[in-house]
Design a protein around this motif. Sequence first.
Motif, PDB file in Angstrom:
ATOM      1  N   CYS A 194       0.845  -1.208   0.000  1.00 23.03           N
ATOM      2  CA  CYS A 194       0.000   0.000   0.000  1.00 23.03           C
ATOM      3  C   CYS A 194       0.876   1.253   0.000  1.00 23.03           C
ATOM      4  O   CYS A 194       0.570   2.234  -0.673  1.00 23.03           O
ATOM      5  CB  CYS A 194      -0.952  -0.008   1.191  1.00 23.03           C
ATOM      6  SG  CYS A 194      -2.307  -1.195   1.037  1.00 23.03           S
ATOM      7  N   GLN A 252       2.183   1.698  -3.448  1.00 17.16           N
ATOM      8  CA  GLN A 252       1.125   2.235  -4.315  1.00 17.16           C
ATOM      9  C   GLN A 252       0.967   3.736  -4.092  1.00 17.16           C
ATOM     10  O   GLN A 252       0.799   4.492  -5.046  1.00 17.16           O
ATOM     11  CB  GLN A 252      -0.194   1.516  -4.074  1.00 17.16           C
ATOM     12  CG  GLN A 252      -1.294   2.009  -5.009  1.00 17.16           C
ATOM     13  CD  GLN A 252      -2.651   1.409  -4.700  1.00 17.16           C
ATOM     14  OE1 GLN A 252      -2.974   1.167  -3.538  1.00 17.16           O
ATOM     15  NE2 GLN A 252      -3.424   1.179  -5.735  1.00 17.16           N
ATOM     16  N   GLU A 253       1.023   4.173  -2.830  1.00 16.84           N
ATOM     17  CA  GLU A 253       0.944   5.611  -2.541  1.00 16.84           C
ATOM     18  C   GLU A 253       2.078   6.360  -3.225  1.00 16.84           C
ATOM     19  O   GLU A 253       1.888   7.459  -3.735  1.00 16.84           O
ATOM     20  CB  GLU A 253       1.018   5.854  -1.030  1.00 16.84           C
ATOM     21  CG  GLU A 253      -0.227   5.475  -0.270  1.00 16.84           C
ATOM     22  CD  GLU A 253      -0.052   5.671   1.232  1.00 16.84           C
ATOM     23  OE1 GLU A 253       0.761   6.533   1.647  1.00 16.84           O
ATOM     24  OE2 GLU A 253      -0.718   4.956   1.998  1.00 16.84           O
ATOM     25  N   CYS A 254       3.257   5.779  -3.230  1.00 19.67           N
ATOM     26  CA  CYS A 254       4.431   6.423  -3.816  1.00 19.67           C
ATOM     27  C   CYS A 254       4.429   6.376  -5.335  1.00 19.67           C
ATOM     28  O   CYS A 254       4.781   7.352  -5.990  1.00 19.67           O
ATOM     29  CB  CYS A 254       5.709   5.751  -3.315  1.00 19.67           C
ATOM     30  SG  CYS A 254       6.005   5.935  -1.553  1.00 19.67           S
ATOM     31  N   GLY A 306       1.781   4.998  -7.442  1.00 17.45           N
ATOM     32  CA  GLY A 306       0.502   4.910  -8.148  1.00 17.45           C
ATOM     33  C   GLY A 306       0.268   3.491  -8.623  1.00 17.45           C
ATOM     34  O   GLY A 306       0.934   2.555  -8.209  1.00 17.45           O
ATOM     35  N   GLY A 307      -0.698   3.336  -9.510  1.00 21.73           N
ATOM     36  CA  GLY A 307      -0.947   2.027 -10.114  1.00 21.73           C
ATOM     37  C   GLY A 307      -2.080   1.260  -9.467  1.00 21.73           C
ATOM     38  O   GLY A 307      -2.721   1.705  -8.517  1.00 21.73           O
ATOM     39  N   ASN A 308      -2.311   0.071 -10.003  1.00 25.12           N
ATOM     40  CA  ASN A 308      -3.367  -0.835  -9.558  1.00 25.12           C
ATOM     41  C   ASN A 308      -2.755  -1.895  -8.646  1.00 25.12           C
ATOM     42  O   ASN A 308      -1.786  -2.549  -9.015  1.00 25.12           O
ATOM     43  CB  ASN A 308      -4.035  -1.492 -10.770  1.00 25.12           C
ATOM     44  CG  ASN A 308      -5.179  -2.379 -10.370  1.00 25.12           C
ATOM     45  OD1 ASN A 308      -5.985  -2.032  -9.521  1.00 25.12           O
ATOM     46  ND2 ASN A 308      -5.249  -3.552 -10.987  1.00 25.12           N
ATOM     47  N   ALA A 358       1.871  -0.351 -12.516  1.00 23.63           N
ATOM     48  CA  ALA A 358       1.747   1.053 -12.901  1.00 23.63           C
ATOM     49  C   ALA A 358       2.507   1.222 -14.214  1.00 23.63           C
ATOM     50  O   ALA A 358       3.735   1.333 -14.207  1.00 23.63           O
ATOM     51  CB  ALA A 358       2.321   1.964 -11.820  1.00 23.63           C
TER      52      ALA A 358
END
Length: 134
Positions: free
Chosen positions: A18, A21-23, A25-27, A57
């Motif tokens: 997570c 993902q915050e850093c 982006g992406g799915n 991403a």
Amino acid sequence: MEINTYLTFNGNCKEAMCFYQECLGGNLEFQTIGESPLAEQMPKEMKNAILHSSLIAGNLKIMASDMVNENGLNNGNNVSLLLNCEFEYQVHEMYHKLSEKGLKDHPLEKTFWGATFGDLTDQYGNRWLLHYQG
């Protein structure tokens, strides 16, 4: 063929992915042990552990898991090279070549997700996950 980064965590895979993902982006997708056919074979306290996750991403792909082998998580075995093969003969050929003078940690086998998969540690101590999705 394609090589992807595969990270191993000791119970904090979801938190780390997570964060990535915050850093980046992406799915982000997760599969827990409790959601998989392995659920009945594993201790109940592992049902929320991450069996497999992927963050995609664009061309970036990071995969990860909480599945630590019996030797525990040590510096050096927390990152693996995942080799996705385009053809079935490639996965067998690459497994044979890369495991020469190394350790065949888990031989190639058909998996519940329909792939041929195995892992090894090469003669230089690097971990490889070999995968062919038929």
